[in-house]
Design an enzyme around this catalytic site. Structure first.
Site, short mmCIF file in Angstrom:
data_model
loop_
_atom_site.label_atom_id
_atom_site.label_comp_id
_atom_site.label_asym_id
_atom_site.label_seq_id
_atom_site.Cartn_x
_atom_site.Cartn_y
_atom_site.Cartn_z
CB THR A 259 -2.00 5.03 7.07
OG1 THR A 259 -3.18 4.27 6.83
CG2 THR A 259 -1.77 5.12 8.57
CB SER B 100 -4.04 -3.05 -0.74
OG SER B 100 -3.43 -2.16 -1.64
CE LYS B 101 -6.18 2.10 4.87
NZ LYS B 101 -5.90 2.90 6.02
CB SER B 102 -1.28 0.68 -2.60
OG SER B 102 -1.45 -0.71 -2.64
#
Ligand code: ZN
Length: 300
Positions: A11, A246-248
């Site tokens: 994702t 977070s992945k962002s």
């Protein structure tokens, strides 16, 4: 040989949080003489993208974390990776069996109706399901999901880093959703079936998931697994302000660090330092990560 798994979701791109997870997984696997199987957790079809999966595999190889090959001669034997989206028939047959044993039922509740019935405010992942549909005998159909009856009693297990734990699945979460109203398999159900089918004896994952371990062990027992897996929950990588990464976050992406000229050893060293596994961000090659986790692992 025992097996553990590295199980990223496609994702987004790999970031330092994944690298920490890989350090723990390969580190403890080497210490315990276990195999590491690679599983792509793409059960949520709305959020997963093939380009993320390709990037994730490439970054993992660049870092030097080599998964082992599935053993056995069954349908999963000899594979380098397992993808959840390839196994919906398997989840379906396990659900059918639970339903035939009166352990699963159809539920048409939305997040809003669950929050209202539970007497709480807004729905969150820890709102316990109040059992609204258990006696309704609804037929399966569009807009309806499935839940598994958790039953009373506690689950005790010894985390291989945190020690003895006691959890009460029925009170904590109520009957677990296994297929949602869109027909998608839930994380809890997919991983429990996968861990059983792949013979995973040791699950290594972030400590944000500790609260859901009792329900996974209960689910595994209901699915017929006599000996549920052992668990080790590792600390998460946190930003200096204490919030979860977070992945962002652009500054922690493996791709960005690669592009900035960092070596795999430097990226692993950086992640280990940020997760409190070494005092300085000294470079560490992937085959040597066992030394980083040796002191926090309590043994099998
Ligand atoms: Zn319901």
């Amino acid at each position: 040989m025992a097996s553990t798994r590295f199980a990223p979701s496609p994702t987004g791109y790999l970031h330092l949080g994944h690298v920490v997870s890989a350090i723990w997984t390969w580190g403890v696997a080497r210490l315990s003489g276990s195999r590491v199987l690679l599983r792509i957790e793409d059960h949520d079809r709305t959020r997963c993208r093939p380009e993320y999966e390709a990037a994730l595999l490439e970054d993992l190889e660049w870092l030097g974390f080599q998964p082992d090959v599935e053993s056995g001669t069954g349908s999963r034997g000899g594979r380098k990776l397992v993808r959840q989206s390839d196994w919906s028939g398997l989840y379906e047959s396990h659900l059918r069996e639970l339903a035939a044993r009166q352990l699963a039922y159809v539920c048409d509740c939305s997040r809003r109706t669950i929050a209202e019935a539970a007497g709480g405010d807004a729905f969150n992942e820890e709102t316990p399901y109040p059992g609204t549909c258990r006696e309704r005998a609804l037929s399966p159909g569009p807009g309806r999901g499935w839940r598994v009856i958790m039953g009373p009693g506690e689950e005790r297990f010894t985390d291989l880093r945190l020690g003895p734990q006691v959890q009460r699945p029925a009170e904590q979460c109520g009957d677990v959703l296994v297929q949602d109203r869109l027909g998608q398999w839930t994380y809890q159900f997919a991983v429990t079936v996968d861990d059983m089918e792949q013979g995973i004896g040791l699950v290594i994952r972030g400590e944000d998931l500790l609260g859901s371990t009792g329900r996974q062990i209960r689910l595994a027992r209901l699915l017929g697994r006599a000996t549920p897996p052992r668990f080790l929950h590792h600390p998460l990588l946190r930003k200096p302000d204490g919030s979860k990464l977070s992945k962002s976050a652009g500054d922690t992406g493996v791709r960005e660090l690669r592009a900035a000229g960092r070596t795999p050893e430097q990226v692993i060293g950086l992640a280990a330092h940020a997760a409190g596994l070494q005092l300085k961000p000294a470079p560490v090659p992937a085959p040597e990560v066992a030394a980083l986790v040796r002191e926090q692992w309590r043994g099998m």
